[in-house]
Design a protein around this motif. Structure first.
Motif, PDB file in Angstrom:
ATOM      1  N   THR A 269      -3.886  -2.670   4.729  1.00  0.00           N
ATOM      2  CA  THR A 269      -2.861  -1.769   4.225  1.00  0.00           C
ATOM      3  C   THR A 269      -3.559  -0.569   3.579  1.00  0.00           C
ATOM      4  OG1 THR A 269      -0.872  -1.581   2.842  1.00  0.00           O
ATOM      5  CG2 THR A 269      -2.645  -2.955   1.986  1.00  0.00           C
ATOM      6  N   GLN A 270      -3.071   0.621   3.892  1.00  0.00           N
ATOM      7  CA  GLN A 270      -3.713   1.845   3.411  1.00  0.00           C
ATOM      8  C   GLN A 270      -3.301   2.138   1.978  1.00  0.00           C
ATOM      9  OE1 GLN A 270      -5.924   4.130   5.059  1.00  0.00           O
ATOM     10  NE2 GLN A 270      -6.055   4.997   3.000  1.00  0.00           N
ATOM     11  N   VAL A 271      -4.289   2.416   1.150  1.00  0.00           N
ATOM     12  CA  VAL A 271      -4.064   2.888  -0.213  1.00  0.00           C
ATOM     13  C   VAL A 271      -4.700   4.269  -0.319  1.00  0.00           C
ATOM     14  CG1 VAL A 271      -4.617   2.554  -2.647  1.00  0.00           C
ATOM     15  CG2 VAL A 271      -3.954   0.590  -1.231  1.00  0.00           C
ATOM     16  N   THR A 272      -3.899   5.252  -0.669  1.00  0.00           N
ATOM     17  CA  THR A 272      -4.383   6.620  -0.817  1.00  0.00           C
ATOM     18  C   THR A 272      -4.083   7.107  -2.221  1.00  0.00           C
ATOM     19  OG1 THR A 272      -3.991   7.083   1.528  1.00  0.00           O
ATOM     20  CG2 THR A 272      -4.268   8.977   0.064  1.00  0.00           C
ATOM     21  N   VAL A 273      -5.127   7.507  -2.923  1.00  0.00           N
ATOM     22  CA  VAL A 273      -4.985   8.014  -4.286  1.00  0.00           C
ATOM     23  C   VAL A 273      -5.289   9.506  -4.253  1.00  0.00           C
ATOM     24  CG1 VAL A 273      -5.668   7.782  -6.686  1.00  0.00           C
ATOM     25  CG2 VAL A 273      -5.744   5.788  -5.161  1.00  0.00           C
ATOM     26  N   SER A 274      -4.248  10.291  -4.443  1.00  0.00           N
ATOM     27  CA  SER A 274      -4.400  11.740  -4.317  1.00  0.00           C
ATOM     28  C   SER A 274      -3.286  12.452  -5.064  1.00  0.00           C
ATOM     29  CB  SER A 274      -4.360  12.145  -2.841  1.00  0.00           C
ATOM     30  OG  SER A 274      -4.401  13.553  -2.707  1.00  0.00           O
ATOM     31  N   SER A 275      -3.614  13.610  -5.594  1.00  0.00           N
ATOM     32  CA  SER A 275      -2.594  14.433  -6.261  1.00  0.00           C
ATOM     33  C   SER A 275      -1.992  15.428  -5.280  1.00  0.00           C
ATOM     34  CB  SER A 275      -3.200  15.160  -7.455  1.00  0.00           C
ATOM     35  OG  SER A 275      -4.318  15.921  -7.056  1.00  0.00           O
TER      36      SER A 275
ATOM     37  N   GLY B  34       0.813  -1.204   0.000  1.00  0.00           N
ATOM     38  CA  GLY B  34       0.000   0.000   0.000  1.00  0.00           C
ATOM     39  C   GLY B  34       0.848   1.255   0.000  1.00  0.00           C
ATOM     40  N   GLY B  35       0.183   2.407  -0.158  1.00  0.00           N
ATOM     41  CA  GLY B  35       0.904   3.655  -0.146  1.00  0.00           C
ATOM     42  C   GLY B  35       0.123   4.764  -0.798  1.00  0.00           C
ATOM     43  N   LEU B  36       0.828   5.842  -1.098  1.00  0.00           N
ATOM     44  CA  LEU B  36       0.247   7.023  -1.737  1.00  0.00           C
ATOM     45  C   LEU B  36       0.593   7.021  -3.218  1.00  0.00           C
ATOM     46  CD1 LEU B  36      -1.078   9.871  -1.609  1.00  0.00           C
ATOM     47  CD2 LEU B  36       1.202  10.756  -1.045  1.00  0.00           C
ATOM     48  N   VAL B  37      -0.402   7.217  -4.042  1.00  0.00           N
ATOM     49  CA  VAL B  37      -0.183   7.231  -5.488  1.00  0.00           C
ATOM     50  C   VAL B  37      -1.083   8.301  -6.106  1.00  0.00           C
ATOM     51  CG1 VAL B  37      -1.941   5.455  -5.916  1.00  0.00           C
ATOM     52  CG2 VAL B  37      -0.062   5.759  -7.540  1.00  0.00           C
ATOM     53  N   GLN B  38      -0.631   8.870  -7.194  1.00  0.00           N
ATOM     54  CA  GLN B  38      -1.418   9.885  -7.894  1.00  0.00           C
ATOM     55  C   GLN B  38      -2.532   9.231  -8.707  1.00  0.00           C
ATOM     56  OE1 GLN B  38       1.285  12.297 -10.205  1.00  0.00           O
ATOM     57  NE2 GLN B  38       1.807  13.560  -8.446  1.00  0.00           N
TER      58      GLN B  38
END
Length: 126
Positions: free
Chosen positions: A120-126, A9-13
């Motif tokens: 698991t954290q999934v964050t979709v952000s710009s 998981g993680g931060l993705v655009q």
């Protein structure tokens, strides 16, 4: 008896990709299915994708064509390849497995039982 550990998981655009992994370990006799769920605050946990030990798959309509579930039965591991991610995919993703177990000291397997990972954290952000 069975532990599931998620990773990836993680931060993705928006428009990006992530690959989640779920490794099952413990006194596993067999796993009949591994599934990915997700949950956001205030909402019920929803099924995202499922795969049987025979390779049959099923997807939520919201992720069809963008997510792919796969598994490596020899490693008791499932994967979720997530492409073209959208802000609405932001959630905690949980791995779930239906497993037959062979308890310590027993000659007989039991189950199937449901097991869950820690998420698991999934964050979709710009």
């Amino acid at each position: 008896q069975v532990q599931l550990v998620e990773s990836g998981g993680g931060l993705v655009q928006p428009g990006g990709s992530l690959r989640l992994s779920c490794a099952a370990s413990g006194r596993i006799f067999s796993i009949s299915a591994m599934n990915w769920y997700r949950q956001t605050p205030g909402k019920q946990r929803e099924l995202v994708a499922a795969i049987t030990s025979g390779g049959m798959t099923n997807y939520a309509d919201s992720v069809k064509g963008r997510f792919t579930i796969s598994s490596d039965n020899a490693k008791n591991t499932a994967y979720l390849q997530m492409n073209s991610l959208k802000a609405e995919d932001t959630a905690v993703y949980y791995c779930n497995a239906a497993a037959m177990i062979l308890p310590s000291g027993s000659y007989f397997y039991q189950g199937p039982y449901d097991y869950w990972g820690q998420g698991t954290q999934v964050t979709v952000s710009s």
